[in-house]
Write a protein that holds these residues in place. Sequence first.
Motif, PDB file in Angstrom:
ATOM      1  N   GLU A 237       0.867  -1.189  -0.022  1.00 27.11           N
ATOM      2  CA  GLU A 237      -0.080   0.232   0.016  1.00 27.11           C
ATOM      3  C   GLU A 237       0.709   1.232   0.084  1.00 27.11           C
ATOM      4  OE1 GLU A 237      -3.623   2.107   2.624  1.00 27.11           O
ATOM      5  OE2 GLU A 237      -2.827   0.275   3.262  1.00 27.11           O
ATOM      6  N   LEU A 238       0.660   2.156  -1.237  1.00 27.54           N
ATOM      7  CA  LEU A 238       1.453   3.505  -1.096  1.00 27.54           C
ATOM      8  C   LEU A 238       0.758   4.466  -0.590  1.00 27.54           C
ATOM      9  CD1 LEU A 238       2.720   2.987  -4.825  1.00 27.54           C
ATOM     10  CD2 LEU A 238       3.851   2.373  -2.527  1.00 27.54           C
ATOM     11  N   THR A 239       1.269   5.571  -0.180  1.00 26.66           N
ATOM     12  CA  THR A 239       0.758   6.811   0.762  1.00 26.66           C
ATOM     13  C   THR A 239       1.615   7.823  -0.053  1.00 26.66           C
ATOM     14  OG1 THR A 239      -0.225   7.965   2.448  1.00 26.66           O
ATOM     15  CG2 THR A 239       1.833   6.735   2.740  1.00 26.66           C
ATOM     16  N   LYS A 240       1.236   9.072   0.297  1.00 27.74           N
ATOM     17  CA  LYS A 240       2.067  10.505  -0.237  1.00 27.74           C
ATOM     18  C   LYS A 240       2.384  11.298   1.165  1.00 27.74           C
ATOM     19  CE  LYS A 240       2.496  11.758  -4.437  1.00 27.74           C
ATOM     20  NZ  LYS A 240       2.039  12.486  -5.550  1.00 27.74           N
ATOM     21  N   ASP A 241       3.075  11.753   1.245  1.00 26.82           N
ATOM     22  CA  ASP A 241       3.500  12.650   2.178  1.00 26.82           C
ATOM     23  C   ASP A 241       4.493  13.624   1.902  1.00 26.82           C
ATOM     24  OD1 ASP A 241       3.615  14.185   4.952  1.00 26.82           O
ATOM     25  OD2 ASP A 241       5.093  12.585   5.762  1.00 26.82           O
ATOM     26  N   ALA A 242       4.136  14.988   1.818  1.00 28.38           N
ATOM     27  CA  ALA A 242       4.790  16.068   1.461  1.00 28.38           C
ATOM     28  C   ALA A 242       5.484  15.882  -0.003  1.00 28.38           C
ATOM     29  CB  ALA A 242       6.146  16.422   2.367  1.00 28.38           C
ATOM     30  N   GLY A 243       4.480  15.181  -0.996  1.00 30.56           N
ATOM     31  CA  GLY A 243       4.906  15.044  -2.166  1.00 30.56           C
ATOM     32  C   GLY A 243       5.758  13.905  -2.436  1.00 30.56           C
ATOM     33  N   GLU A 244       5.880  13.148  -1.340  1.00 30.75           N
ATOM     34  CA  GLU A 244       6.863  12.087  -1.531  1.00 30.75           C
ATOM     35  C   GLU A 244       6.191  10.609  -1.366  1.00 30.75           C
ATOM     36  OE1 GLU A 244      10.908   9.924   0.858  1.00 30.75           O
ATOM     37  OE2 GLU A 244      10.042  12.054   0.858  1.00 30.75           O
ATOM     38  N   THR A 245       6.298   9.572  -2.162  1.00 31.32           N
ATOM     39  CA  THR A 245       5.694   8.641  -2.070  1.00 31.32           C
ATOM     40  C   THR A 245       6.330   7.639  -0.989  1.00 31.32           C
ATOM     41  OG1 THR A 245       4.661   8.164  -4.358  1.00 31.32           O
ATOM     42  CG2 THR A 245       5.236   6.157  -3.196  1.00 31.32           C
ATOM     43  N   ALA A 246       5.641   6.962  -0.135  1.00 35.13           N
ATOM     44  CA  ALA A 246       5.989   5.985   0.815  1.00 35.13           C
ATOM     45  C   ALA A 246       5.141   4.785   0.979  1.00 35.13           C
ATOM     46  CB  ALA A 246       5.841   6.801   2.439  1.00 35.13           C
ATOM     47  N   VAL A 247       5.864   3.660   1.658  1.00 32.52           N
ATOM     48  CA  VAL A 247       5.066   2.665   1.613  1.00 32.52           C
ATOM     49  C   VAL A 247       4.501   2.399   3.139  1.00 32.52           C
ATOM     50  CG1 VAL A 247       5.561  -0.169   1.604  1.00 32.52           C
ATOM     51  CG2 VAL A 247       6.533   1.422   0.242  1.00 32.52           C
ATOM     52  N   VAL A 248       3.387   2.054   3.172  1.00 34.47           N
ATOM     53  CA  VAL A 248       2.776   1.852   4.469  1.00 34.47           C
ATOM     54  C   VAL A 248       3.275   0.831   5.285  1.00 34.47           C
ATOM     55  CG1 VAL A 248       0.495   1.514   5.695  1.00 34.47           C
ATOM     56  CG2 VAL A 248       0.520   3.053   3.537  1.00 34.47           C
ATOM     57  N   GLY A 249       3.497   0.857   6.332  1.00 39.26           N
ATOM     58  CA  GLY A 249       4.417   0.172   7.324  1.00 39.26           C
ATOM     59  C   GLY A 249       5.648   0.063   7.296  1.00 39.26           C
ATOM     60  N   GLN A 250       6.442   0.748   6.151  1.00 37.93           N
ATOM     61  CA  GLN A 250       7.959   0.960   6.326  1.00 37.93           C
ATOM     62  C   GLN A 250       8.268   2.262   7.253  1.00 37.93           C
ATOM     63  OE1 GLN A 250       9.422   0.860   2.418  1.00 37.93           O
ATOM     64  NE2 GLN A 250       9.012  -1.336   1.861  1.00 37.93           N
ATOM     65  N   ASP A 251       8.257   2.152   8.319  1.00 36.04           N
ATOM     66  CA  ASP A 251       8.382   3.305   9.211  1.00 36.04           C
ATOM     67  C   ASP A 251      10.021   3.502   9.529  1.00 36.04           C
ATOM     68  OD1 ASP A 251       5.685   3.582   9.579  1.00 36.04           O
ATOM     69  OD2 ASP A 251       5.509   2.176  10.984  1.00 36.04           O
ATOM     70  N   GLY A 252      10.966   2.465   9.154  1.00 34.95           N
ATOM     71  CA  GLY A 252      12.027   2.936   9.231  1.00 34.95           C
ATOM     72  C   GLY A 252      12.882   1.911   8.297  1.00 34.95           C
ATOM     73  N   PRO A 253      14.325   1.897   8.197  1.00 33.38           N
ATOM     74  CA  PRO A 253      15.105   1.318   7.589  1.00 33.38           C
ATOM     75  C   PRO A 253      14.834  -0.275   7.531  1.00 33.38           C
ATOM     76  CG  PRO A 253      16.625   2.441   8.953  1.00 33.38           C
ATOM     77  CD  PRO A 253      15.204   3.087   9.166  1.00 33.38           C
ATOM     78  N   LEU A 254      14.959  -0.629   8.830  1.00 30.84           N
ATOM     79  CA  LEU A 254      14.676  -2.259   9.112  1.00 30.84           C
ATOM     80  C   LEU A 254      13.427  -2.740   8.576  1.00 30.84           C
ATOM     81  CD1 LEU A 254      16.323  -2.258  12.661  1.00 30.84           C
ATOM     82  CD2 LEU A 254      17.791  -2.647  10.332  1.00 30.84           C
ATOM     83  N   ASP A 255      12.544  -2.014   8.239  1.00 32.77           N
ATOM     84  CA  ASP A 255      11.404  -2.420   7.761  1.00 32.77           C
ATOM     85  C   ASP A 255      11.345  -2.477   6.105  1.00 32.77           C
ATOM     86  OD1 ASP A 255       9.971  -2.199  10.340  1.00 32.77           O
ATOM     87  OD2 ASP A 255       9.517  -0.060   9.866  1.00 32.77           O
ATOM     88  N   ARG A 256      12.192  -2.147   5.470  1.00 29.94           N
ATOM     89  CA  ARG A 256      12.514  -2.160   4.146  1.00 29.94           C
ATOM     90  C   ARG A 256      12.993  -3.551   3.688  1.00 29.94           C
ATOM     91  NH1 ARG A 256      13.746   3.274   1.351  1.00 29.94           N
ATOM     92  NH2 ARG A 256      15.950   2.303   1.280  1.00 29.94           N
ATOM     93  N   PRO A 257      12.591  -4.230   2.469  1.00 26.90           N
ATOM     94  CA  PRO A 257      13.721  -5.023   1.940  1.00 26.90           C
ATOM     95  C   PRO A 257      14.972  -4.811   2.055  1.00 26.90           C
ATOM     96  CG  PRO A 257      11.546  -4.944   0.595  1.00 26.90           C
ATOM     97  CD  PRO A 257      11.676  -3.811   1.631  1.00 26.90           C
ATOM     98  N   GLY A 258      16.166  -5.815   2.036  1.00 29.47           N
ATOM     99  CA  GLY A 258      17.359  -5.629   2.004  1.00 29.47           C
ATOM    100  C   GLY A 258      17.609  -5.065   0.675  1.00 29.47           C
ATOM    101  N   TRP A 259      18.430  -3.986   0.611  1.00 30.48           N
ATOM    102  CA  TRP A 259      18.908  -3.338  -0.679  1.00 30.48           C
ATOM    103  C   TRP A 259      20.027  -2.435  -0.491  1.00 30.48           C
ATOM    104  CZ3 TRP A 259      18.040  -4.094  -5.639  1.00 30.48           C
ATOM    105  CH2 TRP A 259      18.599  -3.169  -6.584  1.00 30.48           C
ATOM    106  N   ARG A 260      21.005  -2.324  -1.491  1.00 25.32           N
ATOM    107  CA  ARG A 260      22.197  -1.450  -1.334  1.00 25.32           C
ATOM    108  C   ARG A 260      22.479  -0.924  -2.832  1.00 25.32           C
ATOM    109  NH1 ARG A 260      27.639  -3.728   0.644  1.00 25.32           N
ATOM    110  NH2 ARG A 260      28.175  -1.597   0.169  1.00 25.32           N
ATOM    111  N   TRP A 261      22.641   0.634  -2.932  1.00 24.16           N
ATOM    112  CA  TRP A 261      22.841   1.036  -4.080  1.00 24.16           C
ATOM    113  C   TRP A 261      24.156   1.172  -4.225  1.00 24.16           C
ATOM    114  CZ3 TRP A 261      19.169   1.852  -7.395  1.00 24.16           C
ATOM    115  CH2 TRP A 261      17.733   2.354  -7.084  1.00 24.16           C
ATOM    116  N   PRO A 262      24.692   1.082  -5.480  1.00 23.10           N
ATOM    117  CA  PRO A 262      26.105   1.105  -5.735  1.00 23.10           C
ATOM    118  C   PRO A 262      26.774   2.368  -5.165  1.00 23.10           C
ATOM    119  CG  PRO A 262      24.909   0.532  -7.797  1.00 23.10           C
ATOM    120  CD  PRO A 262      23.952   1.164  -6.820  1.00 23.10           C
TER     121      PRO A 262
END
Length: 393
Positions: free
Chosen positions: A368-393
């Motif tokens: 579920e997506l939501t928007k706050d201050a123009g930015e898309t966010a994922v409902v339930g992802q309140d911090g970095p530990l709530d997101r799937p593991g990912w690293r940008w180069p």
Amino acid sequence: MLTTVAVRGYRSLRDVVLPLGRLTVVTGPNGSGKSNLYRALRLLAATAREGAPAALAREGGLSSALWAGPESGGEGHGTRRKHPVRVELGIAGEDTGYSLSLGLPQPPFTDAIAQLFARDPEIKEERVWAGPILKTSTVLSERSGPLIRSRGRDGWTILSSEARTHESMLDAVVDPDRAPELVRTREELRSWRFYDHLRTDPEAPARTPRPGARTSALADDGGDLAAALATAMDLGRADAVDTAVHRAFPDSRIEVVSRDGMFELLLHQPGLLRPLHAAELSDGTLRFLMLTAALLTPRPPQLIVLNEPEQSMHRSLLTALARMLREAADQTQLVVVSHSPELVDELGRAGGTDTPTASDTSAVVTVELTKDAGETAVVGQDGPLDRPGWRWP
């Protein structure tokens, strides 16, 4: 199976990482960023088909597709940036991952011809790595500026030192011996199919007889519907097509007829003395048959992405549509962007919502997506530990 998609700096998607399952449902209110996620996936696939510059040109160039807010998001953070302005896209599965970084072209432009392409993005970096998360030790191939190199048994090998700024390394290098991971990634991305412009209007191509030939994929606009359904039935999917039609329209069946090479779709329904031609079908009925052809393809791709498949459909069709989506997910991975709470509920009955793992591919993942201050966010992802593991180069 893909397990993660990551987007940074694209429209409202300042920094989003999403989990993916065999069947992923993306929902949220209007303006929350669902269409931007769909576009980001399409842009990623276009990189391997026609190139990112051509795809972005249709959106007004890179400058119009960039995240327009502060670098760190939120309100009142100022406008000074510490990092280069980029659009970054990435996907990962249990076996491999791929990321792409697009940036603005760098002046000065040498001549008037070069100035014509001043709005084209430049590919700054690309990576293909082994495993679900990028690590320095797991990089298989990488591109930085014009240099492309691949890691082999004896270390790094330079594959090209003259890659053009508009050219992905997936196209610049076709070497199954030295860089098989590039060939595989390119073919997987090229196989993705997107459906968001299925035409059901009175002038829709699918409503009139059209020249027919075997086709393994329904066209983007659904214009070759009769040929696509006939191909599916001819190549072993006849029972699945009949079942899908019967669930949606009890005791009905479809027929494809050919007159002088022109294919036409007919729908036989109980109580009628003659079949209905495609021109007579309601928008919802025609759309359901198009989705049947798209999902029951005899040659499933790695990924099918559907944008609001429930358009024009009465609620009575959503149960049949949900069952067809769940069954199609056994053959191909699906991402469904939907506004319909009823369809989301029907899909959720497939086994609940869960974070996918390599051993559990049956769960329906709801994002579920939501928007706050123009930015898309994922409902339930309140911090970095709530997101799937990912690293940008």
